[in-house]
Design a protein around this motif. Structure first.
Motif, PDB file in Angstrom:
ATOM      1  N   CYS A 255     100.313  73.566 -16.422  1.00 50.16           N
ATOM      2  CA  CYS A 255     101.182  72.683 -16.973  1.00 50.16           C
ATOM      3  C   CYS A 255     100.803  71.315 -16.617  1.00 50.16           C
ATOM      4  O   CYS A 255     100.366  71.009 -15.770  1.00 50.16           O
ATOM      5  CB  CYS A 255     102.711  72.949 -16.302  1.00 50.16           C
TER       6      CYS A 255
ATOM      7  N   SER B 221     107.689  69.154 -17.493  1.00 46.81           N
ATOM      8  CA  SER B 221     107.231  70.060 -18.479  1.00 46.81           C
ATOM      9  C   SER B 221     107.661  71.526 -18.169  1.00 46.81           C
ATOM     10  O   SER B 221     108.264  72.249 -18.905  1.00 46.81           O
ATOM     11  CB  SER B 221     105.866  70.062 -19.216  1.00 46.81           C
TER      12      SER B 221
ATOM     13  N   ASP C 140     111.315  72.389 -17.875  1.00 46.40           N
ATOM     14  CA  ASP C 140     111.769  72.593 -19.145  1.00 46.40           C
ATOM     15  C   ASP C 140     111.315  73.871 -19.962  1.00 46.40           C
ATOM     16  O   ASP C 140     111.775  74.339 -20.828  1.00 46.40           O
ATOM     17  CB  ASP C 140     111.389  71.532 -20.185  1.00 46.40           C
TER      18      ASP C 140
ATOM     19  N   LYS D 154     108.496  74.811 -20.722  1.00 41.37           N
ATOM     20  CA  LYS D 154     107.210  74.591 -21.788  1.00 41.37           C
ATOM     21  C   LYS D 154     106.277  75.219 -21.460  1.00 41.37           C
ATOM     22  O   LYS D 154     105.183  75.334 -22.273  1.00 41.37           O
ATOM     23  CB  LYS D 154     107.168  73.259 -22.081  1.00 41.37           C
ATOM     24  N   CYS D 155     106.018  75.633 -20.149  1.00 39.85           N
ATOM     25  CA  CYS D 155     104.739  76.300 -19.998  1.00 39.85           C
ATOM     26  C   CYS D 155     104.730  77.761 -19.448  1.00 39.85           C
ATOM     27  O   CYS D 155     104.017  78.354 -18.656  1.00 39.85           O
ATOM     28  CB  CYS D 155     104.211  75.379 -18.578  1.00 39.85           C
TER      29      CYS D 155
ATOM     30  N   ARG E 269     111.511  85.880 -19.194  1.00 42.80           N
ATOM     31  CA  ARG E 269     112.443  85.222 -20.331  1.00 42.80           C
ATOM     32  C   ARG E 269     113.269  86.327 -21.264  1.00 42.80           C
ATOM     33  O   ARG E 269     112.356  87.175 -21.408  1.00 42.80           O
ATOM     34  CB  ARG E 269     111.390  84.529 -21.166  1.00 42.80           C
TER      35      ARG E 269
END
Length: 451
Positions: free
Chosen positions: A285, A290, A293, A295-296, A339
């Protein structure tokens, strides 16, 4: 006696064997015109594969259970947290439970527990001592430099780097939150850097600026791989460092109270990673924001490295790489990232409520994690990125629950029609299909979709 710029360095080696553990004391005394500066000891622990051996003065390590056929790991401490000064010996014991190695813990309490400038200067002395021991072992057991790994915390990380500059070709150096004062922003010859070993991995846990926030660790990337757990500055379960930069000497000497929680987390993470490597997956990352958030996530196309003991199983790419991950507030610190995307099913009219998910696997189950708070809208996808406290292994079911904590005369039922679950460490996406909605606070088991 080794002579270095007017100093006299006297080193003595004594070996002893007790049942299944062997101890080697390699002590060095640095003498100056005003007397002895400090004494360091190297204590070796290794499991015995033979019976106890009688000790003779001329046998040194040859009477011990040191084996040139095994790798050798040195552990060099730095800042000494009160009550935890002997953590290197404990880490050796942890390593010996998982692998057959020679493990040598360096003890230089009198050299490090002094004014910081003196302790920083003593780094070079410790490096000479460790280098002398490695040279001795290489000569006595026909070992090459690539059989040695040095794990250094705090000032010990820079000492490890100095050893590497004296003995080319060391297999690995692990820097556990290398100290910032006198080392951050300096040339590579002063601090730990990538030229000191074939593989250099670093864990940063206390990287806030020293002058303003009293962060003891470096934020600068100095390894082939640099890990920044929780952003590398403030660790969960620890408070912000308190004090003033002018207090450094008192903190180092132990005369002023200081909570080094952030700084010592580095070796605590490493120790846990020996037995639970998969709990410390690092994600490439550009920066901590980031990563925070999401994003990685998940891992990049190539495999993610594992922070800690198994970091050397990763093929290092060209250039310096930064990796980020989350940990827990207390032991066990390792986390397992997922996720989850839930497609909600339910009545056509909207309701206010809360949704929760949990994972069940063959080896364990997670606690519930809040998926959503607000309006429940059937047909909509709800996503959550979370770090599980346990490794459930292969996920066999996703558990779904909802509630709204108010009396609803309509008695609605909701459920997860579909669930897409992605593991951060291997990028795999698994699909689960719901077969019926549930009343408030009932748990729905969402099973893998039929092939």
């Amino acid at each position: 006696i080794l002579m270095m710029r007017g100093y006299g360095l006297l080193c003595l080696l004594v070996a002893a064997s007790y049942g299944e553990l062997t101890f080697i004391e390699f002590g060095c005394i640095l003498s100056m015109s005003d007397g002895v500066l400090f004494t360091a000891h190297l204590t070796m622990l290794t499991y015995s594969y033979s019976s106890d051996t009688e000790i003779k003065a001329d046998q040194t390590t040859h009477v011990s259970n040191y084996s040139g056929m095994r790798k050798t790991r040195f552990i060099i401490p730095g800042y000494l947290e009160e009550g935890d000064e002997d953590w290197p010996q404990e880490m050796c014991k942890t390593l010996l439970k998982r692998e057959s190695v020679n493990c040598i813990a360096v003890e230089w309490k009198n050299g490090v527990k002094t004014q910081y400038a003196k302790a920083a200067n003593n780094v070079r002395v410790v490096a000479v001592q460790v280098a002398a021991m490695i040279t001795f072992l290489m000569g006595s057991y026909q070992q090459s430099a690539d059989r040695f790994h040095i794990i250094g915390h705090c000032l010990g990380a820079h000492a490890a780097g100095d050893v590497g500059s004296r003995i080319p070709g060391l297999a690995r150096i692990t820097g556990l939150d290398p100290t910032e004062p006198y080392f951050e922003g300096t040339t590579a010859s002063v601090r730990l850097d990538t030229s000191d070993a074939t593989f250099v991995d670093v864990i940063h846990t206390d990287g806030l600026p020293f002058n303003s926030k009293l962060g003891l660790g470096m934020s600068e990337s100095v390894g082939h791989i640099d890990f920044y757990p929780n952003g590398g500055e403030l660790m969960p379960g620890c408070s912000t460092n308190r004090g003033d930069s002018s207090d450094l000497d008192a903190i180092w000497e132990g005369t002023k109270s200081f909570d080094a929680c952030n700084h010592v987390r580095a070796y605590q993470y490493y120790s846990e990673s020996v037995a639970k490597p998969q709990g410390f997956v690092g994600y490439t990352c550009p920066n901590k924001d980031s990563f925070a958030d999401g994003k990685c996530f998940p891992c990049a196309e190539h495999e993610c490295p594992l922070m800690g003991h198994s970091a050397d199983k990763f093929d290092v790419a060209d250039g310096v790489s930064k990796y980020f991950l989350n940990t827990g507030r207390s032991n066990p610190f390792g986390r397992y990232s997922y996720r989850v995307a839930v497609t909600l099913d339910g009545p056509f009219w909207p309701n206010l409520g809360f949704m929760y998910v949990a994972l069940a696997g063959k080896s364990d189950s997670t606690k519930e994690y809040k998926l959503h708070a607000g309006t429940l809208i059937p047909g909509r996808n709800y996503e959550l990125l979370f770090d599980a406290q346990v490794d459930v292994g292969h996920v066999t079911a996703v558990k779904f629950r909802w509630n709204n904590h108010i009396i609803n005369p309509m008695k609605p039922k909701y459920g997860a029609a579909k669930v897409a679950l992605q593991s951060g460490r291997d990028r795999e996406i698994s699909s689960f299909c719901g077969t019926g909605n549930v009343k408030e606070n009932e748990v729905q088991s969402v099973l893998p979709c039929p092939a």
